[in-house]
Design an enzyme around this catalytic site. Structure first.
Site, PDB file in Angstrom:
ATOM      1  CB  CYS A  75      38.505  29.836  29.600  1.00 27.54           C
ATOM      2  SG  CYS A  75      38.643  28.847  31.114  1.00 27.54           S
ATOM      3  CG  HIS A  88      40.138  34.141  31.694  1.00 24.72           C
ATOM      4  ND1 HIS A  88      38.887  34.273  31.144  1.00 24.72           N
ATOM      5  CD2 HIS A  88      40.132  32.963  32.380  1.00 24.72           C
ATOM      6  CE1 HIS A  88      38.146  33.228  31.485  1.00 24.72           C
ATOM      7  NE2 HIS A  88      38.879  32.419  32.226  1.00 24.72           N
ATOM      8  CD  GLU A 126      39.029  37.599  29.753  1.00 23.51           C
ATOM      9  OE1 GLU A 126      38.246  36.825  30.312  1.00 23.51           O
ATOM     10  OE2 GLU A 126      39.888  37.209  28.925  1.00 23.51           O
TER      11      GLU A 126
END
Length: 509
Positions: free
Chosen positions: A79, A167, A169
């Site tokens: 990001c 993202h 994660e």
């Protein structure tokens, strides 16, 4: 030298989650502020740049010094990290025409990419950005796109440097774990040897070397962190460790006796201190939550200090500090101004002239539990819900009296034991009963009553940073409410808290 991944923090709410996902792949990693990069040595296998609340176009945007990293080590920008790589090395980043927040579909443009290997041709990802990379530096090429964001993922030619706008994660990026595996294992060459067993082995070895024949004193709370820290130290130095368990009068029903017994069964050299009278006397008439915390913290230090001085030649104070506490203290935004004072017993080492030893300072909460399981610690301790340092004092709104404590202990016991009986305890992150400074009208038999209200709280969470209220079965809540009202004199109404964090906190005070 143990291998690791370096995560540079730009202030993203997801930075700790990146670290957790890396560790789930049995790869050790550390988070460091972008402006406090440690020396780059052979132990660092790769670097991840986190997201950020800033735009790269902001005057105060964080700018890391990457000269010792870029093109020399594998590098993954997530990001803001991706936008920084584009913006600072010859590309353009502009406000998005279509701001992307939430789910998006990534199309893999370059299936040969090592980073995207094994991902579906189209895969769900999670976006959270208001800027878009409109032009890549000349030596970059696109490896993934979404409908609205052409540069969804890119690579720099002849470097293992990658940028992704999404993202990996977060849970909503459905194949994020595959992408992280590709980066960590295939690109960085990590060996995945970070396991609870390896941590136990290396930590005990280090503790033996560091402490030698020195004596250590450790305060036990009955919780997971201090218990695991105690067993690790005990395995390293045996009887040179003395543990002190203080009864402040604010523990759960029969908890002092039960936990003390458990510790002794584990072989710990533990001293129990009954200090109920001192704590409760000093709390009398205090209504304000922070004043309660300060009174309890001050008394804990005094009681602990007095007991510790009975032990000859102590040189170290053991603490159950875990990694989120360490990250908080070195955060890119500076130490948090909102740390509650019951966590802040930082004056203890100086007062006692002791050095500090923190065997868990590299671990997240879930890792502490895994290490505890490897150590063979009693599951009743390992699986305990978090319990606040000030105990029931911050679950009794208003002033503290022995009568209120006795009422809340009974209510709490019925609630927690009920969760266990119904197989719900392990589904809940934390359960609490709160005694409210509210009285309401009730009817018992033929008589009207005017008695106290108690609130029940249960939340689901992974780390306590955010939490959703637990949707416990109505039949269970009805049964527990009846038990409490019928069994606990002084309670005639039970309510259930259905607020999440944020905006509410888990505890009420």
């Amino acid at each position: 030298m143990a291998e690791k991944i370096l995560i540079l923090d730009f202030g993203s709410q997801y930075t700790q989650l990146i670290a957790r996902r890396v560790r789930e792949l049995n790869v050790y990693c550390e988070i460091h502020p972008f402006n406090k990069i440690p020396d780059i040595d052979s132990s660092i296998k790769g670097v991840i740049l986190s997201g950020s609340p800033y735009s790269v176009r902001d005057a105060q945007a964080p700018v890391p010094e990457l000269s010792a990293i870029k093109a020399k080590l594998p590098l993954l920008g997530i990001c803001y990290g991706a936008q920084f790589l584009a913006h600072n090395f010859g590309g353009n980043v502009l406000p998005s025409k279509h701001r992307e927040y939430g789910r998006a579909t990534l199309e893999v443009v370059n299936p040969q990419s090592k980073l995207l290997k094994g991902l579906s041709q189209t895969t769900q990802v999670w976006m959270s950005h208001g800027d878009t990379i409109t032009k890549l530096p000349e030596n970059c090429y696109i490896i993934g796109s979404t409908r609205d964001v052409k540069v969804g993922a890119f690579k720099i030619h002849e470097e293992e440097t990658y940028g992704i706008q999404f993202h990996p994660e977060v849970y909503h990026t459905t194949e994020g774990k595959i992408l992280l595996h590709n980066f960590l294992i295939d690109i960085c060459g990590c060996s995945q040897d970070w396991t609870p067993a390896s941590f136990v082995e290396s930590t005990i070895k280090e503790l033996k070397k560091q402490l030698g024949n020195d004596k250590v004193v450790l305060g036990l709370s009955g919780g997971v962190d201090s218990s695991v820290a105690g067993i690790l130290l005990h395995r390293a130095i045996g009887k040179n460790l003395t543990c002190i368990f203080v009864d402040n009068g604010l523990l759960r029903k029969n908890e002092y006796e039960k936990v003390l017994h458990s510790y002794k069964d584990m072989g710990l050299n533990v001293v129990g201190v009954d200090a109920k009278e001192k704590f409760l006397k000093d709390l009398a008439g205090i209504f304000e939550p922070e004043a309660k915390r300060k009174s309890i913290g001050k008394n804990f230090i005094e009681v602990f200090d007095k007991e510790a001085h009975k032990i000859q030649n102590v040189k170290w104070l053991g603490q159950g500090t875990i990694y989120p506490d360490v990250i908080e203290s070195i955060s890119v935004n500076g130490p948090s101004a909102t740390i509650k004072s019951h966590h802040n017993v930082g004056g203890l080492p100086e007062r006692m002239h002791l050095k500090v030893i923190e065997p868990l300072k590299l671990l997240f909460k879930d890792e502490v539990r895994k290490v505890g399981k490897t150590l063979g610690i009693d599951p009743d301790i390992l699986n305990r819900h978090p319990f606040p340092g000030p105990g029931l004092a911050i679950r009794i709104l208003g002033d503290i009296t022995p009568e209120k404590i006795a009422i809340l202990q009974e209510v709490d016991n019925i609630y927690v034991e009920g969760l266990k009986e119904h197989g719900l305890y392990d589904e809940v992150w934390q359960a609490a009963a709160i005694l409210l400074p509210v009285q309401s009208v009730g009817v018992m038999g033929d008589e009207r009553t005017y008695e106290n209200v108690v609130a029940l709280r249960a939340v689901s969470s992974t780390d306590g940073m955010t939490a959703d209220w637990s949707q416990l079965p109505y039949s269970f809540l009805a049964e527990i409410s009846n038990r409490i009202i019928n069994s606990v004199k002084g309670i005639n109404r039970v309510v259930y808290d259905i607020s999440s964090k944020p905006p509410a906190t888990i505890e009420w005070e």
